[in-house]
Motif scaffolding. Structure first.
Motif, short mmCIF file in Angstrom:
data_model
loop_
_atom_site.label_atom_id
_atom_site.label_comp_id
_atom_site.label_asym_id
_atom_site.label_seq_id
_atom_site.Cartn_x
_atom_site.Cartn_y
_atom_site.Cartn_z
N LEU A 9 0.84 -1.20 0.00
CA LEU A 9 0.00 0.00 0.00
C LEU A 9 0.87 1.25 0.00
O LEU A 9 1.90 1.31 0.69
CB LEU A 9 -0.92 0.03 1.23
N LEU A 13 -5.15 2.88 5.53
CA LEU A 13 -6.52 3.30 5.81
C LEU A 13 -6.60 4.64 6.52
O LEU A 13 -7.45 5.48 6.20
CB LEU A 13 -7.23 2.22 6.64
N MET A 83 -14.17 3.14 5.53
CA MET A 83 -13.27 2.74 4.45
C MET A 83 -13.75 3.41 3.15
O MET A 83 -14.79 4.07 3.14
CB MET A 83 -13.25 1.22 4.28
N ASN A 274 -12.60 -5.47 0.88
CA ASN A 274 -12.05 -4.14 1.12
C ASN A 274 -11.13 -4.16 2.34
O ASN A 274 -10.02 -3.61 2.33
CB ASN A 274 -13.19 -3.14 1.33
N SER A 278 -7.19 -3.47 2.25
CA SER A 278 -6.73 -2.33 3.05
C SER A 278 -5.85 -2.76 4.22
O SER A 278 -5.48 -1.93 5.06
CB SER A 278 -7.94 -1.55 3.58
N ASN A 320 -12.98 -1.87 -5.00
CA ASN A 320 -11.94 -2.64 -4.31
C ASN A 320 -10.79 -2.90 -5.26
O ASN A 320 -9.62 -2.91 -4.86
CB ASN A 320 -12.51 -3.96 -3.79
N ILE A 323 -8.59 0.18 -5.37
CA ILE A 323 -7.71 0.25 -4.20
C ILE A 323 -6.49 -0.65 -4.42
O ILE A 323 -5.35 -0.26 -4.16
CB ILE A 323 -8.46 -0.17 -2.92
N GLN A 324 -6.75 -1.84 -4.93
CA GLN A 324 -5.65 -2.79 -5.14
C GLN A 324 -4.71 -2.30 -6.24
O GLN A 324 -3.49 -2.41 -6.13
CB GLN A 324 -6.23 -4.16 -5.51
N ALA A 329 -5.53 3.10 0.08
CA ALA A 329 -6.67 2.62 0.86
C ALA A 329 -7.19 3.69 1.82
O ALA A 329 -8.15 3.43 2.55
CB ALA A 329 -6.26 1.37 1.67
N ARG A 331 -9.12 6.18 3.83
CA ARG A 331 -10.55 6.50 3.84
C ARG A 331 -10.80 7.97 3.56
O ARG A 331 -11.91 8.35 3.17
CB ARG A 331 -11.18 6.10 5.18
#
Length: 459
Positions: A9, A13, A83, A274, A278, A320, A323-324, A329, A331
């Motif tokens: 990441l 988050l 999230m 998710n 995350s 999702n 995000i990947q 990630a 929020r």
């Protein structure tokens, strides 16, 4: 920034990206979901003859999606998962909503009467999801990791069909499958894959938007993208509570209420994926709290949608995948997404511009994101004990779900209620998984994920 040792990441988050990268990440989420948000109103409007109301319905869909996404990320009063849970118009409700509208239409009702009935039954149905959110601990006894993994995989596989259809040119396109369409989709797909392998965070962060930009330029120079005159729309769309009135009918309500139950199951799958992407626990008190807040957030978003003349919302699975793909990630990006979506709805001309991105270009981006959703489901299944009993549940659920997906006319001689409820891979496969997981005797007392998986993120 938090320490994400071992986690792929860029922003975790609770990290707070600077405004520029946050806006950039939010824009990619919107590009991934924009078509999904506005397509159900377009389909419902076309089938039920609501043409004159469509611009307003689309604006409201975008505005409500923005408000719901903001709530999910901000989590006020425990409402929301905390999230990036982009709220968008749910495809799952299409059959039940169209059935309610056609019921009114068969009685000679006007477009306003149709919308009053739809929003009335959807408003009361939202309380089903709000009620279920209070019993997540009990639901988790039914929606086990095995069921969750199956549902997430089916969601991804079902969405892949949408992505590949867009690459071909879109549903019922005259030039479907044309070499130019396939080339544009393939170009976008390859750009996103290559950029995501970069070690530079900004390049990874920009992969989707660069892919879409390059694809749009290629479409322009190849003649596929010809900018159209913007429609004559009002400068602003003003939300009006229950603009079309409020009506209710049990015949229309029961299918809608049942779809809210099914939507809750889907949301559990999406929230689990998710959380995993995350790097948050997918077992234990924090996870249960996120599920409770996320499903409550879905229900509240649906309640707001019905009040302000939009169709039911749900947590979008494709985000999702974003995000990947981006490694973002945070929020706090969800707050940006909510504000931008609200503005798109407030100023309908902005949405009209984004609608002009060719479908093959969007398809190249969405295909890999939908594939990422399916991969997240497979990853959860890989953590479950794959004994003979669980393999049987997986095989039967995929067989029924993907069978319905491959042959959607299978149930067309069944009563309309059965068609409305069971004509999707997610519904049939998910229910099959739940029933078999409950009925088949277990070798162990409980299927559970290894404790280590629930502790993959250490702040």
């Amino acid at each position: 920034m938090q320490d994400h040792s071992g986690a792929d990441l860029i922003y975790g988050l609770e990290d707070r990206p600077a405004p520029a990268p946050a806006f950039f990440a939010a824009l990619q989420h919107i590009l991934a979901s924009f078509v999904g948000v506005i397509t159900p109103p377009l389909v419902i409007g076309a089938v039920l003859g609501l043409g004159e109301h469509l611009p307003y319905l689309i604006s409201m869909a975008l505005m409500v999606s923005g408000v719901g996404t903001f709530i999910q990320a901000r989590r006020p009063f425990g409402i929301g998962a905390g999230m990036i849970c982009l709220q968008g118009t749910s495809f799952a409700f299409l059959g039940a909503v169209l059935s309610a509208g056609l019921l009114v239409k068969s009685r000679g009702g006007s477009p306003e009467d149709i919308l009053a009935m739809i929003f009335g039954v959807c408003f009361l149905g939202a309380f089903v999801q709000i009620f279920l959110s209070r019993f997540i601990a009990q639901l988790r006894k039914v929606i086990t990791p095995l069921v969750t993994g199956i549902v997430i995989t089916l969601i991804g596989v079902s969405l892949i069909k949408v992505g590949i259809t867009d690459i071909g040119g879109g549903f019922k396109a005259d030039d479907f499958g044309a070499p130019l369409n396939l080339a544009l989709g393939g170009l976008v797909l390859m750009i996103i894959i290559l950029l995501n392998r970069s070690r530079q965070p900004w390049i990874r962060l920009s992969a989707i938007i660069i892919g879409l930009a390059v694809g749009s330029l290629a479409a322009f120079f190849s003649g596929k993208l010809a900018p159209q005159p913007l429609p004559d729309l009002p400068l602003m769309s003003i939300p009006q509570p229950f603009k079309y009135g409020f009506a209710f009918d049990w015949t229309a309500f029961i299918p809608v209420a049942l779809v809210y139950v099914i939507s809750t199951i889907e949301t559990v799958g999406d929230l689990t994926a998710n959380s995993m992407i995350s790097r948050r626990p997918i077992e234990g008190p924090e996870y249960v709290q996120r599920l409770r807040g996320g499903i409550l957030g879905d229900g509240v978003a649906c309640l707001i949608a019905s009040v302000f003349n939009a169709f039911p919302n749900t947590t979008f699975a494709q985000n999702n995948g974003v995000i990947q793909m981006t490694g973002v990630a945070s929020r706090y990006v969800g707050l940006y997404i909510g504000i931008i979506l609200f503005c798109l709805g407030l100023f309908p001309l902005l949405g009209a511009v984004l609608q002009q991105i060719p479908k093959p270009v969007l398809g190249g981006a969405t295909l890999i994101m939908f594939g990422s959703v399916a991969a997240a489901g497979i990853r959860i299944l890989a953590q479950v004990k794959l004994d003979r009993r669980n393999m049987l549940v997986i095989a039967a659920s995929f067989g029924v779900g993907l069978g319905i997906n491959a042959q959607p006319e299978l149930l067309h001689q069944m009563p309309q209620l059965v068609q409305n409820l069971f004509d999707s891979a997610i519904t049939c496969g998910g229910i099959t998984a739940i029933v078999l997981d409950l009925l088949l005797p277990r070798d162990d007392s409980r299927d559970s994920l290894p404790e280590s998986l629930g502790q993959t993120h250490k702040a």
